[in-house]
Design a protein around this motif. Structure first.
Motif, mmCIF file in Angstrom:
data_model
loop_
_atom_site.group_PDB
_atom_site.id
_atom_site.type_symbol
_atom_site.label_atom_id
_atom_site.label_comp_id
_atom_site.label_asym_id
_atom_site.label_seq_id
_atom_site.Cartn_x
_atom_site.Cartn_y
_atom_site.Cartn_z
ATOM 1 N N VAL A 216 0.870 -1.173 0.000
ATOM 2 C CA VAL A 216 0.000 0.000 0.000
ATOM 3 C C VAL A 216 0.906 1.222 0.000
ATOM 4 C CG1 VAL A 216 -1.740 1.280 1.255
ATOM 5 C CG2 VAL A 216 -1.807 -1.218 1.265
ATOM 6 N N GLU A 217 0.676 2.095 -0.963
ATOM 7 C CA GLU A 217 1.482 3.313 -1.045
ATOM 8 C C GLU A 217 0.585 4.524 -0.970
ATOM 9 O OE1 GLU A 217 5.186 1.507 -3.680
ATOM 10 O OE2 GLU A 217 4.058 3.219 -4.393
ATOM 11 N N GLN A 218 0.948 5.484 -0.122
ATOM 12 C CA GLN A 218 0.171 6.698 0.034
ATOM 13 C C GLN A 218 0.972 7.894 -0.430
ATOM 14 O OE1 GLN A 218 -1.495 5.449 4.335
ATOM 15 N NE2 GLN A 218 -2.408 7.317 3.513
ATOM 16 N N SER A 219 0.228 8.842 -0.986
ATOM 17 C CA SER A 219 0.864 10.091 -1.404
ATOM 18 C C SER A 219 -0.103 11.248 -1.195
ATOM 19 C CB SER A 219 1.284 9.997 -2.874
ATOM 20 O OG SER A 219 0.152 9.811 -3.705
ATOM 21 N N ARG B 129 -2.536 -4.829 5.080
ATOM 22 C CA ARG B 129 -1.376 -4.003 4.732
ATOM 23 C C ARG B 129 -1.665 -2.528 5.022
ATOM 24 N NH1 ARG B 129 3.232 -7.143 3.458
ATOM 25 N NH2 ARG B 129 2.296 -9.224 3.424
ATOM 26 N N PHE B 130 -0.673 -1.876 5.602
ATOM 27 C CA PHE B 130 -0.831 -0.487 6.007
ATOM 28 C C PHE B 130 0.010 0.440 5.146
ATOM 29 C CE2 PHE B 130 -3.061 -1.123 10.007
ATOM 30 C CZ PHE B 130 -2.818 -2.464 10.246
ATOM 31 N N GLY B 131 -0.570 1.565 4.790
ATOM 32 C CA GLY B 131 0.214 2.603 4.150
ATOM 33 C C GLY B 131 1.008 3.348 5.210
ATOM 34 N N ALA B 132 2.003 4.079 4.766
ATOM 35 C CA ALA B 132 2.854 4.834 5.689
ATOM 36 C C ALA B 132 2.154 6.082 6.210
ATOM 37 C CB ALA B 132 4.166 5.195 5.009
ATOM 38 N N GLY B 133 1.053 6.450 5.561
ATOM 39 C CA GLY B 133 0.292 7.603 6.028
ATOM 40 C C GLY B 133 0.659 8.901 5.325
ATOM 41 N N THR B 134 -0.272 9.830 5.348
ATOM 42 C CA THR B 134 -0.042 11.199 4.874
ATOM 43 C C THR B 134 -0.221 12.112 6.067
ATOM 44 O OG1 THR B 134 -0.784 10.823 2.592
ATOM 45 C CG2 THR B 134 -0.932 13.079 3.450
ATOM 46 N N ARG B 135 0.795 12.932 6.312
ATOM 47 C CA ARG B 135 0.733 13.881 7.418
ATOM 48 C C ARG B 135 0.144 15.189 6.896
ATOM 49 N NH1 ARG B 135 -0.013 14.208 12.686
ATOM 50 N NH2 ARG B 135 -0.120 16.443 13.020
ATOM 51 N N LEU B 136 -1.076 15.519 7.339
ATOM 52 C CA LEU B 136 -1.750 16.745 6.896
ATOM 53 C C LEU B 136 -1.651 17.807 7.973
ATOM 54 C CD1 LEU B 136 -3.628 18.297 4.932
ATOM 55 C CD2 LEU B 136 -5.564 17.288 6.171
ATOM 56 N N THR B 137 -1.249 18.994 7.562
ATOM 57 C CA THR B 137 -1.225 20.150 8.455
ATOM 58 C C THR B 137 -2.125 21.222 7.862
ATOM 59 O OG1 THR B 137 1.057 19.681 9.104
ATOM 60 C CG2 THR B 137 0.204 21.883 9.580
ATOM 61 N N VAL B 138 -3.086 21.666 8.653
ATOM 62 C CA VAL B 138 -3.981 22.736 8.233
ATOM 63 C C VAL B 138 -3.585 23.994 8.994
ATOM 64 C CG1 VAL B 138 -6.359 23.519 8.052
ATOM 65 C CG2 VAL B 138 -5.824 21.082 7.801
ATOM 66 N N LYS B 139 -3.267 25.036 8.250
ATOM 67 C CA LYS B 139 -2.808 26.272 8.880
ATOM 68 C C LYS B 139 -3.892 27.358 8.784
ATOM 69 C CE LYS B 139 2.111 25.677 8.728
ATOM 70 N NZ LYS B 139 3.422 26.358 8.579
ATOM 71 N N THR C 275 -6.946 16.357 -1.380
ATOM 72 C CA THR C 275 -7.174 14.958 -1.721
ATOM 73 C C THR C 275 -5.922 14.147 -1.437
ATOM 74 O OG1 THR C 275 -8.750 15.552 -3.464
ATOM 75 C CG2 THR C 275 -7.808 13.338 -3.549
ATOM 76 N N LEU C 276 -6.111 13.051 -0.723
ATOM 77 C CA LEU C 276 -5.014 12.155 -0.398
ATOM 78 C C LEU C 276 -5.183 10.866 -1.214
ATOM 79 C CD1 LEU C 276 -5.206 12.500 3.510
ATOM 80 C CD2 LEU C 276 -4.174 14.056 1.843
ATOM 81 N N GLN C 277 -4.058 10.283 -1.622
ATOM 82 C CA GLN C 277 -4.115 9.127 -2.504
ATOM 83 C C GLN C 277 -3.603 7.861 -1.820
ATOM 84 O OE1 GLN C 277 -5.435 9.079 -5.475
ATOM 85 N NE2 GLN C 277 -5.683 11.282 -5.820
ATOM 86 N N CYS C 278 -4.173 6.749 -2.245
ATOM 87 C CA CYS C 278 -3.742 5.438 -1.755
ATOM 88 C C CYS C 278 -3.784 4.465 -2.921
ATOM 89 C CB CYS C 278 -4.667 4.967 -0.632
ATOM 90 S SG CYS C 278 -4.354 3.288 -0.045
ATOM 91 N N THR D 18 -8.339 -0.108 -11.011
ATOM 92 C CA THR D 18 -6.990 0.473 -11.024
ATOM 93 C C THR D 18 -6.321 0.340 -9.655
ATOM 94 O OG1 THR D 18 -7.804 2.671 -10.440
ATOM 95 C CG2 THR D 18 -7.645 2.144 -12.791
ATOM 96 N N LYS D 19 -7.038 -0.170 -8.673
ATOM 97 C CA LYS D 19 -6.503 -0.361 -7.319
ATOM 98 C C LYS D 19 -6.041 0.961 -6.720
ATOM 99 C CE LYS D 19 -5.456 -5.200 -8.028
ATOM 100 N NZ LYS D 19 -4.501 -6.305 -7.894
ATOM 101 N N GLN D 20 -6.936 1.915 -6.805
ATOM 102 C CA GLN D 20 -6.642 3.229 -6.258
ATOM 103 C C GLN D 20 -7.800 3.706 -5.392
ATOM 104 O OE1 GLN D 20 -5.992 5.475 -9.910
ATOM 105 N NE2 GLN D 20 -3.785 5.297 -9.669
ATOM 106 N N SER D 21 -7.451 4.440 -4.336
ATOM 107 C CA SER D 21 -8.454 5.064 -3.496
ATOM 108 C C SER D 21 -7.995 6.480 -3.193
ATOM 109 C CB SER D 21 -8.635 4.281 -2.194
ATOM 110 O OG SER D 21 -9.547 4.935 -1.334
ATOM 111 N N SER D 22 -8.965 7.341 -2.956
ATOM 112 C CA SER D 22 -8.626 8.698 -2.571
ATOM 113 C C SER D 22 -9.513 9.112 -1.401
ATOM 114 C CB SER D 22 -8.807 9.671 -3.743
ATOM 115 O OG SER D 22 -10.172 9.754 -4.097
ATOM 116 N N LEU D 23 -8.982 10.020 -0.601
ATOM 117 C CA LEU D 23 -9.753 10.599 0.498
ATOM 118 C C LEU D 23 -9.774 12.098 0.280
ATOM 119 C CD1 LEU D 23 -11.186 10.108 3.262
ATOM 120 C CD2 LEU D 23 -9.000 10.691 4.341
ATOM 121 N N HIS D 24 -10.964 12.629 0.075
ATOM 122 C CA HIS D 24 -11.125 14.053 -0.184
ATOM 123 C C HIS D 24 -11.663 14.725 1.067
ATOM 124 C CE1 HIS D 24 -11.609 17.572 -2.733
ATOM 125 N NE2 HIS D 24 -12.796 17.753 -2.188
#
Lengths: 111, 115
Positions: A4-7, A100-110, A20-23, A70-76
């Motif tokens: 699992v790869e996250q971006s 299986r775990f993705g490494a995660g996306t670190r989101l910062t909202v300013k 939008t976050l991708q997996c 396509t084995k893709q997911s997104s989180l909006h």
């Protein structure tokens, strides 16, 4: 190999903006895909669980999509808030219970 | 309903010692899963218990073991601690086996430091 790869790895956005976050995954045979939100120092909190037949699922301002072909997911995330600052983890389970775990996306909202 | 509770919340142990962590699931939940989280490896699955039986196991050495009691409470044991075992150990409960897409609820975790 099941992966699992996250971006992106990390993301900084301004309050009120959307993101939008991708997996992407190679887990097979697919059973379900979960998105979790994890605040620093706390356990993850489930946002959505999606099975093969589900394309879109919403939970408040969070909308997850799944393309099993396509084995893709997104989180909006819509209209981000400061409290959305967290790590977002994608977890994909195979029908043989391999998880299986993705490494995660670190989101910062300013502000 | 009370959430998932884990005890202790923080623990410091010396290399070579053993440790036991405890998890109380949400009332009515029969599945308890354990995970290890480190900055380098992220979240990794340790094992899942359902109705006192281990249903699934991750890729960890035999030093990591667990059990589940008839009241669904679970314990995890790590023997002969190594420095690399320092991590946040998370427990999650669900009504049924996670392979069937049941919602999982995580506890706050136990922060283990091995010196």
């Amino acid at each position: 190999k099941n992966q699992v790869e996250q971006s992106p790895q990390s993301l900084i956005i301004l309050e009120g903006k959307n993101c939008t976050l991708q997996c992407n995954y190679t887990v097979s045979p697919f059973s379900n895909l979960r998105w979790y939100k994890q605040d620093t120092g706390r356990g993850p909190v489930s946002l959505t669980i999606m099975t093969f037949s589900e394309n879109t699922k919403s939970n408040g301002r969070y909308t997850a999509t799944l393309d099993a072909d396509t084995k893709q997911s997104s989180l909006h995330i819509t209209a981000s808030q400061l409290s959305d600052s967290a790590s977002y983890i994608c977890v994909v389970s195979a029908r043989n219970n391999d998880m299986r775990f993705g490494a995660g996306t670190r989101l910062t909202v300013k502000p | 309903k009370a959430g998932v509770t884990q005890t202790p919340r923080y623990l410091i142990k010396t290399r070579g010692q053993q440790v036991t962590l405890s998890c109380s699931p949400i009332s009515g939940h029969r599945s308890v899963s354990w995970y290890q989280q480190t900055p380098g490896q992220g979240l990794q699955f340790l094992f899942e218990y359902f109705s006192e039986t281990q249903r699934n196991k991750g890729n960890f050495p035999g030093r990591f073991s667990g059990r589940q009691f008839s009241n669904s409470r679970s314990e995890m044991n790590v023997s002969t601690l190594e420095l690399g075992d320092s991590a946040l150990y998370l427990c999650a409960s669900s009504e049924g086996h996670t392979g069937f897409s049941y919602e999982q609820y995580f506890g706050p975790g136990t922060r283990l430091t091995v010196t």
